[in-house]
Design a protein around this motif. Sequence first.
Motif, PDB file in Angstrom:
ATOM      1  N   MET A 138       0.856  -1.187   0.000  1.00  0.00           N
ATOM      2  CA  MET A 138       0.000   0.000   0.000  1.00  0.00           C
ATOM      3  C   MET A 138       0.888   1.232   0.000  1.00  0.00           C
ATOM      4  O   MET A 138       1.892   1.287   0.696  1.00  0.00           O
ATOM      5  N   ASN A 139       0.496   2.274  -0.795  1.00  0.00           N
ATOM      6  CA  ASN A 139       1.070   3.599  -0.571  1.00  0.00           C
ATOM      7  C   ASN A 139      -0.012   4.671  -0.663  1.00  0.00           C
ATOM      8  O   ASN A 139      -1.028   4.544   0.020  1.00  0.00           O
ATOM      9  N   ASP A 140       0.147   5.715  -1.420  1.00  0.00           N
ATOM     10  CA  ASP A 140      -0.646   6.943  -1.308  1.00  0.00           C
ATOM     11  C   ASP A 140      -2.153   6.730  -1.139  1.00  0.00           C
ATOM     12  O   ASP A 140      -2.758   5.926  -1.853  1.00  0.00           O
ATOM     13  N   PRO A 141      -2.787   7.519  -0.245  1.00  0.00           N
ATOM     14  CA  PRO A 141      -4.253   7.580  -0.248  1.00  0.00           C
ATOM     15  C   PRO A 141      -4.743   8.240  -1.527  1.00  0.00           C
ATOM     16  O   PRO A 141      -4.154   9.214  -2.005  1.00  0.00           O
ATOM     17  N   ASN A 142      -5.800   7.720  -2.084  1.00  0.00           N
ATOM     18  CA  ASN A 142      -6.389   8.230  -3.329  1.00  0.00           C
ATOM     19  C   ASN A 142      -7.896   8.346  -3.176  1.00  0.00           C
ATOM     20  O   ASN A 142      -8.516   7.561  -2.435  1.00  0.00           O
ATOM     21  N   GLY A 143      -8.491   9.289  -3.876  1.00  0.00           N
ATOM     22  CA  GLY A 143      -9.939   9.341  -3.993  1.00  0.00           C
ATOM     23  C   GLY A 143     -10.708   9.357  -2.691  1.00  0.00           C
ATOM     24  O   GLY A 143     -11.790   8.786  -2.588  1.00  0.00           O
ATOM     25  N   GLY A 159     -18.638  18.306   7.761  1.00  0.00           N
ATOM     26  CA  GLY A 159     -18.066  19.516   7.191  1.00  0.00           C
ATOM     27  C   GLY A 159     -16.629  19.802   7.573  1.00  0.00           C
ATOM     28  O   GLY A 159     -16.110  20.868   7.245  1.00  0.00           O
ATOM     29  N   ARG A 160     -15.979  18.884   8.271  1.00  0.00           N
ATOM     30  CA  ARG A 160     -14.578  19.089   8.642  1.00  0.00           C
ATOM     31  C   ARG A 160     -13.662  18.787   7.460  1.00  0.00           C
ATOM     32  O   ARG A 160     -13.948  17.913   6.639  1.00  0.00           O
ATOM     33  N   ARG A 161     -12.539  19.486   7.399  1.00  0.00           N
ATOM     34  CA  ARG A 161     -11.495  19.174   6.426  1.00  0.00           C
ATOM     35  C   ARG A 161     -10.581  18.115   7.045  1.00  0.00           C
ATOM     36  O   ARG A 161      -9.894  18.369   8.016  1.00  0.00           O
ATOM     37  N   VAL A 162     -10.605  16.916   6.492  1.00  0.00           N
ATOM     38  CA  VAL A 162      -9.925  15.757   7.072  1.00  0.00           C
ATOM     39  C   VAL A 162      -8.801  15.305   6.150  1.00  0.00           C
ATOM     40  O   VAL A 162      -8.957  15.295   4.921  1.00  0.00           O
ATOM     41  N   GLN A 163      -7.700  14.910   6.762  1.00  0.00           N
ATOM     42  CA  GLN A 163      -6.525  14.493   6.005  1.00  0.00           C
ATOM     43  C   GLN A 163      -6.062  13.094   6.429  1.00  0.00           C
ATOM     44  O   GLN A 163      -5.993  12.785   7.621  1.00  0.00           O
ATOM     45  N   PHE A 164      -5.772  12.275   5.435  1.00  0.00           N
ATOM     46  CA  PHE A 164      -5.059  11.021   5.634  1.00  0.00           C
ATOM     47  C   PHE A 164      -3.714  11.120   4.920  1.00  0.00           C
ATOM     48  O   PHE A 164      -3.615  11.740   3.858  1.00  0.00           O
ATOM     49  N   GLY A 165      -2.687  10.471   5.472  1.00  0.00           N
ATOM     50  CA  GLY A 165      -1.415  10.351   4.785  1.00  0.00           C
ATOM     51  C   GLY A 165      -0.948   8.909   4.811  1.00  0.00           C
ATOM     52  O   GLY A 165      -1.427   8.090   5.608  1.00  0.00           O
ATOM     53  N   LEU A 189       6.968  21.162   7.582  1.00  0.00           N
ATOM     54  CA  LEU A 189       6.674  19.752   7.442  1.00  0.00           C
ATOM     55  C   LEU A 189       5.258  19.448   7.928  1.00  0.00           C
ATOM     56  O   LEU A 189       4.828  19.959   8.969  1.00  0.00           O
ATOM     57  N   ALA A 190       4.550  18.612   7.210  1.00  0.00           N
ATOM     58  CA  ALA A 190       3.216  18.203   7.637  1.00  0.00           C
ATOM     59  C   ALA A 190       3.278  17.289   8.847  1.00  0.00           C
ATOM     60  O   ALA A 190       2.340  17.245   9.651  1.00  0.00           O
ATOM     61  N   ASP A 191       4.374  16.567   8.994  1.00  0.00           N
ATOM     62  CA  ASP A 191       4.565  15.650  10.124  1.00  0.00           C
ATOM     63  C   ASP A 191       6.067  15.539  10.358  1.00  0.00           C
ATOM     64  O   ASP A 191       6.822  15.223   9.443  1.00  0.00           O
ATOM     65  N   LEU A 192       6.492  15.789  11.586  1.00  0.00           N
ATOM     66  CA  LEU A 192       7.917  15.865  11.881  1.00  0.00           C
ATOM     67  C   LEU A 192       8.604  14.505  11.884  1.00  0.00           C
ATOM     68  O   LEU A 192       9.829  14.428  11.850  1.00  0.00           O
ATOM     69  N   GLY A 193       7.834  13.424  11.918  1.00  0.00           N
ATOM     70  CA  GLY A 193       8.434  12.095  11.967  1.00  0.00           C
ATOM     71  C   GLY A 193       9.052  11.636  10.659  1.00  0.00           C
ATOM     72  O   GLY A 193       9.841  10.704  10.635  1.00  0.00           O
ATOM     73  N   LEU A 194       8.643  12.250   9.549  1.00  0.00           N
ATOM     74  CA  LEU A 194       9.142  11.979   8.194  1.00  0.00           C
ATOM     75  C   LEU A 194       8.751  10.603   7.653  1.00  0.00           C
ATOM     76  O   LEU A 194       9.267  10.173   6.629  1.00  0.00           O
ATOM     77  N   ASP A 195       7.832   9.909   8.315  1.00  0.00           N
ATOM     78  CA  ASP A 195       7.249   8.700   7.726  1.00  0.00           C
ATOM     79  C   ASP A 195       5.965   9.032   6.958  1.00  0.00           C
ATOM     80  O   ASP A 195       5.470   8.197   6.194  1.00  0.00           O
ATOM     81  N   TYR A 196       5.454  10.215   7.154  1.00  0.00           N
ATOM     82  CA  TYR A 196       4.141  10.635   6.652  1.00  0.00           C
ATOM     83  C   TYR A 196       4.318  11.263   5.277  1.00  0.00           C
ATOM     84  O   TYR A 196       5.082  12.219   5.105  1.00  0.00           O
ATOM     85  N   TYR A 197       3.592  10.735   4.266  1.00  0.00           N
ATOM     86  CA  TYR A 197       3.823  11.205   2.903  1.00  0.00           C
ATOM     87  C   TYR A 197       2.523  11.167   2.107  1.00  0.00           C
ATOM     88  O   TYR A 197       1.579  10.439   2.430  1.00  0.00           O
ATOM     89  N   ALA A 198       2.513  11.983   1.040  1.00  0.00           N
ATOM     90  CA  ALA A 198       1.423  11.994   0.061  1.00  0.00           C
ATOM     91  C   ALA A 198       0.045  12.176   0.681  1.00  0.00           C
ATOM     92  O   ALA A 198      -0.912  11.519   0.284  1.00  0.00           O
ATOM     93  N   PRO A 199      -0.125  13.080   1.658  1.00  0.00           N
ATOM     94  CA  PRO A 199      -1.449  13.245   2.267  1.00  0.00           C
ATOM     95  C   PRO A 199      -2.466  13.831   1.292  1.00  0.00           C
ATOM     96  O   PRO A 199      -2.121  14.539   0.347  1.00  0.00           O
ATOM     97  N   GLN A 200      -3.720  13.495   1.545  1.00  0.00           N
ATOM     98  CA  GLN A 200      -4.833  14.035   0.755  1.00  0.00           C
ATOM     99  C   GLN A 200      -5.962  14.375   1.714  1.00  0.00           C
ATOM    100  O   GLN A 200      -6.138  13.715   2.739  1.00  0.00           O
TER     101      GLN A 200
END
Length: 443
Positions: A15-20, A282-288, A264-275
């Motif tokens: 698995m990698n990037d969250p999509n759609g 109505g909240r703006r929600v992010q997964f990475g 940086l979106a996340d200081l741990g540097l494991d977090y990538y390609a968030p959407q």
Amino acid sequence: MNKPKLHLTSERNWMNDPNGLIYYKGKYHAFYQHFPYATQWGTMHWGHAVSDDMVNWTYEPIALFPSKPYDKNGCFSGSAIEVDGDLYLYYTSVKYIETEEDNTTVPKDNIFESSQAMIISKDGFNFDNFNDKSLIIPPIMDEKLGHYTHTRDPKVWKYKDNYYMIVGSKVKKADQEEHTGKLLYYRSKDAKTWEYINSFELHGLGDMWECPDIFNVNDNNILVMSPENYYTDGTYPTNNAVIGIVDFEEESCNTKFDKDDFRLADLGLDYYAPQTFIDKDGRRVQFGWLRMNKHFENHTWLGMMSLPRVIEVKNKEITTNVHPNISSLFIKEINIDNVDFSNPTCIKATLKDNSKISIGGYEITFENNIITANRTKVFNEEYVNLKASTPKLEDECNIEVYIDYGVIETYINKGQYVISHIVNPLENKLQIDNLSDFKIYTI
């Protein structure tokens, strides 16, 4: 099979990037980059899971797979919108120029043809990869506009009477040794036929800008993207997700920002390609995507999604805090002698000078007003960032630490900063020193 309980993984394999990501017809849909045949990167498909609450996920059949001449070597990352009740998925379609001699799932010299494509589903569960796909933006041939290979990850949204698309790319200037990151914007009346309308480029913020996502929160325009070669000083990984407030005029897509507008979106540097997407409230929600170099021993899955995070802006400061659907689960208080890290665990504490927590060997310290998370004892892998530290903070800091199988996410001052780390499965040992308001919860 041992797996995280609150972090979405693939059922098996890569698995990698969250999509759609989308809330559609009463369900949360999470698509993701997926190689269904091995625990390594390969020809990309779109995996698919659905949920009522972003906590409990049900796996669905693969949504997208290569089936056309333009996507025969991969359905790369993209996004989803609802149009007149239908679900429109947009993705980067990939055709390799050549493959490696001994591995047809990998492009030779990382050179391939990228275009942008779409597929329409009537219900969000059935996808006809043979009849319902269409090519909407062909490969870019003008080197001044963008890159033939590295233009990808369409994110689509609606504004007023039009649909808009942002795509990441890069360009090479004659007087520069390195590429410059670039955003390309397209517009459509019907979400099917697209025209190029604008672009923005900036040298020195990495080069190729993957997975761009631009949106508005409380009258602040926020841009999230994942520049490749963000670090060139020997820091690993080199590619990292960043977030910042930018100047953006939505109708024209005129954009302006500087490198210093981002962190940086996340200081741990494991977090990538968030959407991001909008949840049912109505909240703006992010997964990475939380990156893993290799699977845990005797495990058949690799890679996971972060916990869902709510993006807010207060006094021009962006916070990304854990979604209440997650935090509200942790109501059962336990004592320090009864921890079981095979079950989801949440630690809430106030840190002061010389505070320290050891979570099965994962150490969180607060010294000289700086929080440092150190996973050296529990994840000594190459090409990862083993330690992560915040900038200087106040004299006391509140933290919420979410421990799930193979991962620890630490939210500092209600999302002022986040440190997420993949860790090996932990021993059930918890030690604390010099903490205030220390409590442990499970679900």
